[in-house]
Design a protein around this motif. Structure first.
Motif, short mmCIF file in Angstrom:
data_model
loop_
_atom_site.label_atom_id
_atom_site.label_comp_id
_atom_site.label_asym_id
_atom_site.label_seq_id
_atom_site.Cartn_x
_atom_site.Cartn_y
_atom_site.Cartn_z
N TYR A 87 0.76 -1.24 0.42
CA TYR A 87 -0.10 -0.55 -0.24
C TYR A 87 0.67 1.43 -0.06
N PHE A 89 0.70 4.55 1.78
CA PHE A 89 1.08 4.92 2.74
C PHE A 89 2.27 4.34 3.43
N CYS A 90 2.73 3.21 2.85
CA CYS A 90 3.82 2.04 3.90
C CYS A 90 5.29 3.04 3.19
N HIS A 167 -4.94 -2.04 11.08
CA HIS A 167 -4.36 -1.83 12.48
C HIS A 167 -4.85 -0.35 12.84
N SER A 170 -2.68 6.30 14.53
CA SER A 170 -2.55 7.00 15.63
C SER A 170 -4.38 8.17 15.06
N SER A 173 -2.18 9.49 11.36
CA SER A 173 -1.62 8.46 10.57
C SER A 173 -2.93 7.83 10.26
N LEU A 176 -3.24 1.68 9.61
CA LEU A 176 -1.81 0.73 8.55
C LEU A 176 -1.74 -0.25 8.93
N ASP A 178 -1.38 -4.44 7.97
CA ASP A 178 -0.33 -5.25 8.42
C ASP A 178 0.16 -5.75 6.73
N HIS A 179 0.94 -6.12 6.46
CA HIS A 179 0.68 -6.78 5.06
C HIS A 179 2.36 -8.56 5.33
N THR B 45 3.68 10.10 2.50
CA THR B 45 3.98 9.27 3.63
C THR B 45 5.80 9.24 3.02
N GLU B 74 5.59 11.04 13.04
CA GLU B 74 6.35 9.57 14.40
C GLU B 74 7.39 9.08 14.72
N VAL B 84 4.86 -11.77 7.73
CA VAL B 84 3.78 -10.96 7.82
C VAL B 84 4.10 -8.83 8.50
N MET B 85 4.56 -7.80 7.81
CA MET B 85 5.85 -7.31 7.69
C MET B 85 4.42 -6.32 8.81
N ILE B 86 5.30 -5.76 9.28
CA ILE B 86 3.94 -4.76 10.90
C ILE B 86 4.54 -3.40 10.51
N ILE B 115 3.84 12.05 7.65
CA ILE B 115 2.84 11.46 7.59
C ILE B 115 2.32 12.80 6.88
#
Lengths: 216, 164
Positions: A87, A89-90, A167, A170, A173, A176, A178-179, B45, B74, B84-86, B115
Protein backbone atom coordinates in the motif's frame (compact mmCIF):
# COMPACT_ATOMS: atom_id res chain seq x y z
CA UNK A 1 67.40 -24.36 -7.55
CA UNK A 2 64.45 -26.20 -9.04
CA UNK A 3 64.84 -29.53 -10.66
CA UNK A 4 63.60 -29.57 -14.22
CA UNK A 5 60.77 -32.07 -14.66
CA UNK A 6 61.49 -34.84 -17.11
CA UNK A 7 59.01 -37.00 -18.98
CA UNK A 8 60.04 -39.82 -16.74
CA UNK A 9 59.12 -37.80 -13.66
CA UNK A 10 55.68 -37.18 -15.06
CA UNK A 11 55.21 -40.83 -15.85
CA UNK A 12 56.10 -41.67 -12.27
CA UNK A 13 53.81 -38.95 -11.02
CA UNK A 14 50.83 -40.54 -12.72
CA UNK A 15 51.18 -43.44 -10.32
CA UNK A 16 51.66 -41.19 -7.35
CA UNK A 17 48.53 -41.06 -5.20
CA UNK A 18 49.53 -37.68 -3.85
CA UNK A 19 48.28 -36.30 -7.14
CA UNK A 20 44.82 -37.80 -6.74
CA UNK A 21 43.22 -34.43 -5.91
CA UNK A 22 44.78 -32.93 -9.05
CA UNK A 23 43.23 -35.67 -11.17
CA UNK A 24 39.89 -35.14 -9.49
CA UNK A 25 40.10 -31.44 -10.26
CA UNK A 26 40.97 -32.07 -13.93
CA UNK A 27 38.03 -34.49 -14.17
CA UNK A 28 35.77 -31.88 -12.59
CA UNK A 29 36.95 -29.23 -15.08
CA UNK A 30 36.35 -31.61 -17.96
CA UNK A 31 32.80 -32.25 -16.78
CA UNK A 32 32.21 -28.53 -16.34
CA UNK A 33 33.53 -27.73 -19.84
CA UNK A 34 31.58 -30.47 -21.61
CA UNK A 35 28.56 -29.52 -19.56
CA UNK A 36 28.62 -25.98 -20.95
CA UNK A 37 25.72 -25.12 -23.19
CA UNK A 38 23.54 -27.37 -21.10
CA UNK A 39 22.05 -26.42 -17.77
CA UNK A 40 24.90 -26.59 -15.35
CA UNK A 41 22.81 -26.25 -12.21
CA UNK A 42 19.36 -27.68 -11.78
CA UNK A 43 16.55 -25.65 -10.22
CA UNK A 44 16.60 -27.62 -7.00
CA UNK A 45 20.35 -27.07 -6.65
CA UNK A 46 20.39 -23.41 -7.58
CA UNK A 47 20.36 -20.75 -4.91
CA UNK A 48 17.70 -18.14 -5.57
CA UNK A 49 17.50 -14.68 -4.04
CA UNK A 50 14.10 -15.63 -2.63
CA UNK A 51 12.26 -18.74 -1.47
CA UNK A 52 11.76 -21.19 -4.31
CA UNK A 53 8.16 -22.34 -4.59
CA UNK A 54 8.30 -26.12 -4.50
CA UNK A 55 6.72 -27.68 -7.57
CA UNK A 56 5.55 -24.60 -9.50
CA UNK A 57 2.10 -23.54 -8.31
CA UNK A 58 -0.40 -22.38 -10.92
CA UNK A 59 -1.81 -19.02 -9.79
CA UNK A 60 -5.57 -18.76 -10.42
CA UNK A 61 -6.43 -15.88 -12.73
CA UNK A 62 -7.85 -12.74 -11.17
CA UNK A 63 -9.07 -9.37 -12.36
CA UNK A 64 -8.58 -6.06 -10.54
CA UNK A 65 -8.86 -2.43 -11.55
CA UNK A 66 -6.19 -0.04 -12.83
CA UNK A 67 -6.65 3.60 -13.76
CA UNK A 68 -6.97 2.42 -17.37
CA UNK A 69 -9.52 -0.29 -16.69
CA UNK A 70 -9.54 -3.95 -15.66
CA UNK A 71 -6.28 -5.91 -15.49
CA UNK A 72 -6.08 -9.70 -15.30
CA UNK A 73 -3.09 -11.86 -14.53
CA UNK A 74 -3.80 -13.81 -17.74
CA UNK A 75 -3.15 -10.59 -19.74
CA UNK A 76 0.53 -11.23 -19.07
CA UNK A 77 0.81 -14.86 -20.12
CA UNK A 78 4.23 -15.22 -21.72
CA UNK A 79 5.85 -12.74 -19.36
CA UNK A 80 7.56 -12.99 -16.00
CA UNK A 81 5.24 -11.20 -13.61
CA UNK A 82 6.37 -9.81 -10.26
CA UNK A 83 3.27 -9.57 -8.11
CA UNK A 84 3.53 -7.42 -5.04
CA UNK A 85 0.89 -6.74 -2.40
CA UNK A 86 1.37 -3.49 -0.50
CA UNK A 87 0.00 0.00 0.00
CA UNK A 88 1.23 3.49 -0.77
CA UNK A 89 1.00 4.66 2.85
CA UNK A 90 3.78 2.19 3.64
CA UNK A 91 6.90 4.37 3.89
CA UNK A 92 9.84 2.15 3.12
CA UNK A 93 9.37 -1.56 2.54
CA UNK A 94 6.85 -1.11 -0.30
CA UNK A 95 8.65 1.67 -2.17
CA UNK A 96 11.91 -0.16 -1.51
CA UNK A 97 10.58 -3.28 -3.22
CA UNK A 98 9.30 -1.29 -6.21
CA UNK A 99 12.56 0.61 -6.42
CA UNK A 100 14.48 -2.69 -6.43
CA UNK A 101 12.28 -4.14 -9.15
CA UNK A 102 12.70 -1.00 -11.25
CA UNK A 103 16.47 -1.42 -10.94
CA UNK A 104 16.15 -5.10 -11.88
CA UNK A 105 14.24 -4.18 -15.02
CA UNK A 106 16.84 -1.58 -15.94
CA UNK A 107 19.71 -3.95 -15.27
CA UNK A 108 18.15 -6.56 -17.56
CA UNK A 109 18.14 -4.16 -20.52
CA UNK A 110 16.15 -5.64 -23.41
CA UNK A 111 15.37 -8.73 -21.36
CA UNK A 112 13.50 -6.39 -19.03
CA UNK A 113 10.70 -6.31 -21.57
CA UNK A 114 10.00 -9.91 -20.56
CA UNK A 115 8.96 -8.80 -17.08
CA UNK A 116 5.91 -7.01 -15.75
CA UNK A 117 5.63 -5.60 -12.26
CA UNK A 118 2.16 -5.42 -10.76
CA UNK A 119 1.43 -3.90 -7.38
CA UNK A 120 -1.87 -4.85 -5.79
CA UNK A 121 -2.91 -2.41 -3.09
CA UNK A 122 -4.43 -3.97 0.01
CA UNK A 123 -5.64 -0.48 0.99
CA UNK A 124 -8.32 0.32 -1.63
CA UNK A 125 -9.81 3.02 0.58
CA UNK A 126 -6.77 5.29 0.27
CA UNK A 127 -5.23 3.79 -2.87
CA UNK A 128 -7.63 4.52 -5.69
CA UNK A 129 -6.51 3.29 -9.13
CA UNK A 130 -5.51 6.90 -9.92
CA UNK A 131 -3.36 7.21 -6.77
CA UNK A 132 -1.74 3.88 -7.60
CA UNK A 133 -1.02 4.77 -11.20
CA UNK A 134 0.88 7.89 -10.20
CA UNK A 135 2.70 6.02 -7.44
CA UNK A 136 4.00 3.04 -9.43
CA UNK A 137 4.92 5.24 -12.43
CA UNK A 138 7.39 7.05 -10.17
CA UNK A 139 9.44 3.86 -10.08
CA UNK A 140 8.98 2.70 -13.67
CA UNK A 141 6.51 3.80 -16.35
CA UNK A 142 5.68 0.18 -17.22
CA UNK A 143 4.66 -0.78 -13.68
CA UNK A 144 0.97 -1.37 -13.03
CA UNK A 145 -0.97 -0.56 -9.88
CA UNK A 146 -4.28 -2.29 -9.34
CA UNK A 147 -6.82 -2.79 -6.59
CA UNK A 148 -10.45 -3.68 -6.03
CA UNK A 149 -12.98 -4.75 -3.42
CA UNK A 150 -11.85 -6.88 -0.50
CA UNK A 151 -13.32 -9.95 -2.24
CA UNK A 152 -11.40 -9.20 -5.43
CA UNK A 153 -8.13 -8.61 -3.58
CA UNK A 154 -8.61 -11.81 -1.59
CA UNK A 155 -9.28 -13.81 -4.75
CA UNK A 156 -5.85 -12.74 -5.95
CA UNK A 157 -4.05 -12.97 -2.63
CA UNK A 158 -5.38 -16.09 -0.95
CA UNK A 159 -3.89 -18.61 -3.41
CA UNK A 160 -0.49 -17.02 -2.69
CA UNK A 161 -0.99 -17.03 1.05
CA UNK A 162 -1.22 -13.26 1.27
CA UNK A 163 -2.29 -11.95 4.64
CA UNK A 164 -3.27 -8.39 5.43
CA UNK A 165 -5.03 -6.75 8.30
CA UNK A 166 -5.99 -3.21 9.13
CA UNK A 167 -4.62 -1.92 12.40
CA UNK A 168 -5.76 1.28 14.02
CA UNK A 169 -3.12 4.02 13.93
CA UNK A 170 -2.85 7.47 15.45
CA UNK A 171 -4.93 10.54 14.64
CA UNK A 172 -2.36 11.40 11.99
CA UNK A 173 -1.90 8.01 10.38
CA UNK A 174 -5.52 6.89 10.75
CA UNK A 175 -4.81 3.24 10.21
CA UNK A 176 -1.93 1.04 9.12
CA UNK A 177 -2.06 -2.21 7.20
CA UNK A 178 -0.03 -5.23 8.25
CA UNK A 179 0.73 -7.25 5.16
CA UNK A 180 2.78 -10.04 3.67
CA UNK A 181 5.80 -8.26 2.24
CA UNK A 182 6.88 -10.67 -0.47
CA UNK A 183 7.11 -10.19 -4.20
CA UNK A 184 6.07 -13.29 -6.14
CA UNK A 185 7.68 -14.21 -9.41
CA UNK A 186 5.13 -15.83 -11.71
CA UNK A 187 6.48 -17.53 -14.83
CA UNK A 188 5.13 -17.14 -18.40
CA UNK A 189 2.90 -20.20 -17.84
CA UNK A 190 1.29 -18.59 -14.81
CA UNK A 191 3.06 -20.60 -12.12
CA UNK A 192 4.40 -19.02 -8.92
CA UNK A 193 8.12 -19.80 -8.83
CA UNK A 194 9.93 -17.61 -6.28
CA UNK A 195 8.76 -15.54 -3.31
CA UNK A 196 11.18 -12.67 -2.67
CA UNK A 197 11.51 -11.08 0.76
CA UNK A 198 11.55 -7.28 0.85
CA UNK A 199 15.30 -7.22 1.35
CA UNK A 200 16.19 -9.59 -1.50
CA UNK A 201 19.32 -8.22 -3.21
CA UNK A 202 18.76 -6.63 -6.60
CA UNK A 203 21.60 -8.47 -8.33
CA UNK A 204 20.25 -11.74 -6.97
CA UNK A 205 16.85 -11.12 -8.56
CA UNK A 206 18.56 -10.14 -11.83
CA UNK A 207 20.58 -13.37 -11.78
CA UNK A 208 17.44 -15.41 -11.07
CA UNK A 209 15.53 -13.88 -13.96
CA UNK A 210 18.46 -14.37 -16.32
CA UNK A 211 18.57 -17.98 -15.21
CA UNK A 212 14.86 -18.46 -15.89
CA UNK A 213 15.18 -16.80 -19.30
CA UNK A 214 18.12 -19.08 -20.15
CA UNK A 215 15.98 -22.14 -19.39
CA UNK A 216 13.48 -21.28 -22.11
CA UNK B 1 34.55 28.58 50.38
CA UNK B 2 35.48 31.20 47.84
CA UNK B 3 37.32 28.61 45.81
CA UNK B 4 34.27 26.30 45.76
CA UNK B 5 31.93 29.01 44.53
CA UNK B 6 34.46 29.92 41.88
CA UNK B 7 34.45 26.31 40.78
CA UNK B 8 30.65 26.24 40.68
CA UNK B 9 30.66 29.43 38.63
CA UNK B 10 33.18 27.92 36.25
CA UNK B 11 31.07 24.78 35.84
CA UNK B 12 28.02 26.90 35.24
CA UNK B 13 29.80 28.85 32.50
CA UNK B 14 31.04 25.64 30.88
CA UNK B 15 27.59 24.05 30.90
CA UNK B 16 25.99 27.24 29.57
CA UNK B 17 28.53 27.31 26.78
CA UNK B 18 27.62 23.71 25.97
CA UNK B 19 23.94 24.67 25.83
CA UNK B 20 24.60 27.60 23.55
CA UNK B 21 26.20 25.37 20.97
CA UNK B 22 23.61 22.61 21.21
CA UNK B 23 22.37 23.30 17.70
CA UNK B 24 25.66 21.98 16.40
CA UNK B 25 25.31 18.37 15.38
CA UNK B 26 28.25 17.12 17.41
CA UNK B 27 27.64 18.91 20.68
CA UNK B 28 27.41 16.75 23.76
CA UNK B 29 29.06 14.05 21.71
CA UNK B 30 25.77 12.84 20.30
CA UNK B 31 26.98 11.77 16.87
CA UNK B 32 24.48 11.88 14.02
CA UNK B 33 25.41 10.14 10.77
CA UNK B 34 23.91 8.78 7.54
CA UNK B 35 20.88 11.03 7.54
CA UNK B 36 18.69 9.93 4.64
CA UNK B 37 15.24 11.14 3.67
CA UNK B 38 13.13 8.66 1.77
CA UNK B 39 10.82 11.36 0.48
CA UNK B 40 10.93 11.13 -3.31
CA UNK B 41 7.87 9.05 -4.08
CA UNK B 42 4.46 10.56 -4.76
CA UNK B 43 2.61 9.28 -1.70
CA UNK B 44 1.28 10.53 1.62
CA UNK B 45 4.21 9.29 3.63
CA UNK B 46 7.96 9.31 3.80
CA UNK B 47 10.64 8.32 6.24
CA UNK B 48 13.97 9.50 7.56
CA UNK B 49 16.78 7.14 8.52
CA UNK B 50 19.67 8.14 10.74
CA UNK B 51 22.47 6.59 12.74
CA UNK B 52 22.78 7.99 16.26
CA UNK B 53 25.70 7.31 18.59
CA UNK B 54 25.35 8.46 22.16
CA UNK B 55 28.75 9.45 23.53
CA UNK B 56 27.33 11.86 26.08
CA UNK B 57 27.79 9.51 28.99
CA UNK B 58 24.13 9.53 29.93
CA UNK B 59 21.09 7.70 28.58
CA UNK B 60 19.00 9.68 26.18
CA UNK B 61 15.99 9.18 23.92
CA UNK B 62 14.84 10.46 20.56
CA UNK B 63 11.42 11.84 21.33
CA UNK B 64 10.45 13.44 18.04
CA UNK B 65 11.54 15.23 14.92
CA UNK B 66 10.56 18.17 12.78
CA UNK B 67 10.79 18.57 9.04
CA UNK B 68 9.06 20.90 6.61
CA UNK B 69 6.36 19.47 4.36
CA UNK B 70 4.94 16.90 6.75
CA UNK B 71 1.49 17.09 8.32
CA UNK B 72 2.73 15.10 11.30
CA UNK B 73 5.84 13.22 12.33
CA UNK B 74 5.87 10.03 14.37
CA UNK B 75 8.57 7.57 15.38
CA UNK B 76 7.77 4.16 13.95
CA UNK B 77 9.18 0.67 13.97
CA UNK B 78 8.70 -2.16 11.55
CA UNK B 79 9.11 -5.84 12.19
CA UNK B 80 8.23 -9.16 10.65
CA UNK B 81 5.84 -11.52 12.38
CA UNK B 82 5.04 -14.80 10.60
CA UNK B 83 6.17 -13.34 7.32
CA UNK B 84 3.89 -10.34 7.77
CA UNK B 85 5.37 -6.85 7.82
CA UNK B 86 4.02 -4.84 10.70
CA UNK B 87 4.53 -1.13 11.30
CA UNK B 88 3.72 0.52 14.61
CA UNK B 89 4.41 3.76 16.40
CA UNK B 90 7.21 3.07 18.89
CA UNK B 91 6.25 2.43 22.48
CA UNK B 92 5.85 5.65 24.43
CA UNK B 93 6.51 7.58 21.23
CA UNK B 94 10.26 7.53 21.85
CA UNK B 95 13.36 5.61 20.85
CA UNK B 96 15.83 5.04 23.71
CA UNK B 97 19.44 5.91 22.87
CA UNK B 98 21.38 4.38 25.80
CA UNK B 99 24.73 5.87 26.80
CA UNK B 100 27.61 4.48 24.79
CA UNK B 101 25.37 2.82 22.22
CA UNK B 102 24.59 3.32 18.56
CA UNK B 103 20.99 3.12 17.41
CA UNK B 104 20.34 2.92 13.72
CA UNK B 105 17.08 4.00 12.19
CA UNK B 106 17.09 2.22 8.88
CA UNK B 107 15.00 0.70 6.17
CA UNK B 108 12.78 -2.11 7.33
CA UNK B 109 13.15 -1.09 10.97
CA UNK B 110 13.01 2.06 13.06
CA UNK B 111 12.29 5.28 11.21
CA UNK B 112 11.08 8.82 11.56
CA UNK B 113 7.77 8.77 9.72
CA UNK B 114 6.48 11.74 7.79
CA UNK B 115 2.69 11.59 7.54
CA UNK B 116 0.72 13.83 5.24
CA UNK B 117 3.67 14.58 2.97
CA UNK B 118 2.82 17.70 1.00
CA UNK B 119 4.96 16.99 -2.07
CA UNK B 120 7.64 14.56 -3.14
CA UNK B 121 11.21 15.88 -2.82
CA UNK B 122 13.79 15.72 -5.55
CA UNK B 123 16.27 12.86 -5.38
CA UNK B 124 19.69 14.05 -4.26
CA UNK B 125 18.39 17.28 -2.74
CA UNK B 126 18.77 18.10 0.94
CA UNK B 127 16.30 18.86 3.67
CA UNK B 128 16.81 19.93 7.27
CA UNK B 129 15.61 17.57 9.96
CA UNK B 130 15.46 18.65 13.60
CA UNK B 131 15.92 15.74 15.99
CA UNK B 132 14.53 16.19 19.49
CA UNK B 133 16.24 14.39 22.36
CA UNK B 134 15.24 14.31 26.02
CA UNK B 135 18.68 15.41 27.21
CA UNK B 136 20.65 16.51 24.18
CA UNK B 137 17.89 18.89 23.15
CA UNK B 138 17.28 19.71 19.51
CA UNK B 139 19.88 18.92 16.88
CA UNK B 140 19.32 20.03 13.32
CA UNK B 141 20.94 17.97 10.62
CA UNK B 142 20.76 17.85 6.86
CA UNK B 143 19.28 14.78 5.19
CA UNK B 144 19.87 13.72 1.60
CA UNK B 145 16.83 12.61 -0.36
CA UNK B 146 17.33 9.02 -1.48
CA UNK B 147 15.41 6.29 -3.26
CA UNK B 148 14.60 3.36 -0.96
CA UNK B 149 15.63 -0.19 -1.77
CA UNK B 150 18.37 -2.65 -0.99
CA UNK B 151 21.03 -0.32 -2.42
CA UNK B 152 20.51 1.88 0.61
CA UNK B 153 19.97 -0.90 3.11
CA UNK B 154 23.32 -0.43 4.80
CA UNK B 155 22.70 3.24 5.10
CA UNK B 156 26.09 4.03 3.65
CA UNK B 157 25.31 4.88 0.05
CA UNK B 158 24.08 8.36 -0.50
CA UNK B 159 24.29 9.01 3.21
CA UNK B 160 25.60 12.36 4.38
CA UNK B 161 27.15 13.73 7.46
CA UNK B 162 25.52 16.74 9.03
CA UNK B 163 26.60 19.98 7.51
CA UNK B 164 26.83 22.18 10.57
Amino acid sequence: MKKRLTVNDLRLAIYDLRFAPVYAFILFLAIMITGCGQTAVSESEREFAGALVNSPQPVPDFTLTSADGPVSLSDFAGKYVFLYFGYTFCPDVCPGTLSNLAAVRQELGEDGDNMQVIMISVDPERDTPEVLEKYVAHFDPTFLGITGSKEEIDAAGEPLGIFYEIHEGSAASGYLVDHTARAFLIDPEGNARVAYPHDAPRDGIVADLKWFLAQE
Amino acid sequence: MKRVSLLVLLLLIVSLAACASSDSAESGEMVIENVQANMAMPSDTGSVWVKITNNTGQDDALIGAEMAGCGAIELHNMFMENDVMIMREVEGGQIPIPAGETVELKQGGLHIMCIGKEAPLELGSSIDVALNFTNAGTMTVSATVVEPGTMNMDGDSGGMKMDN
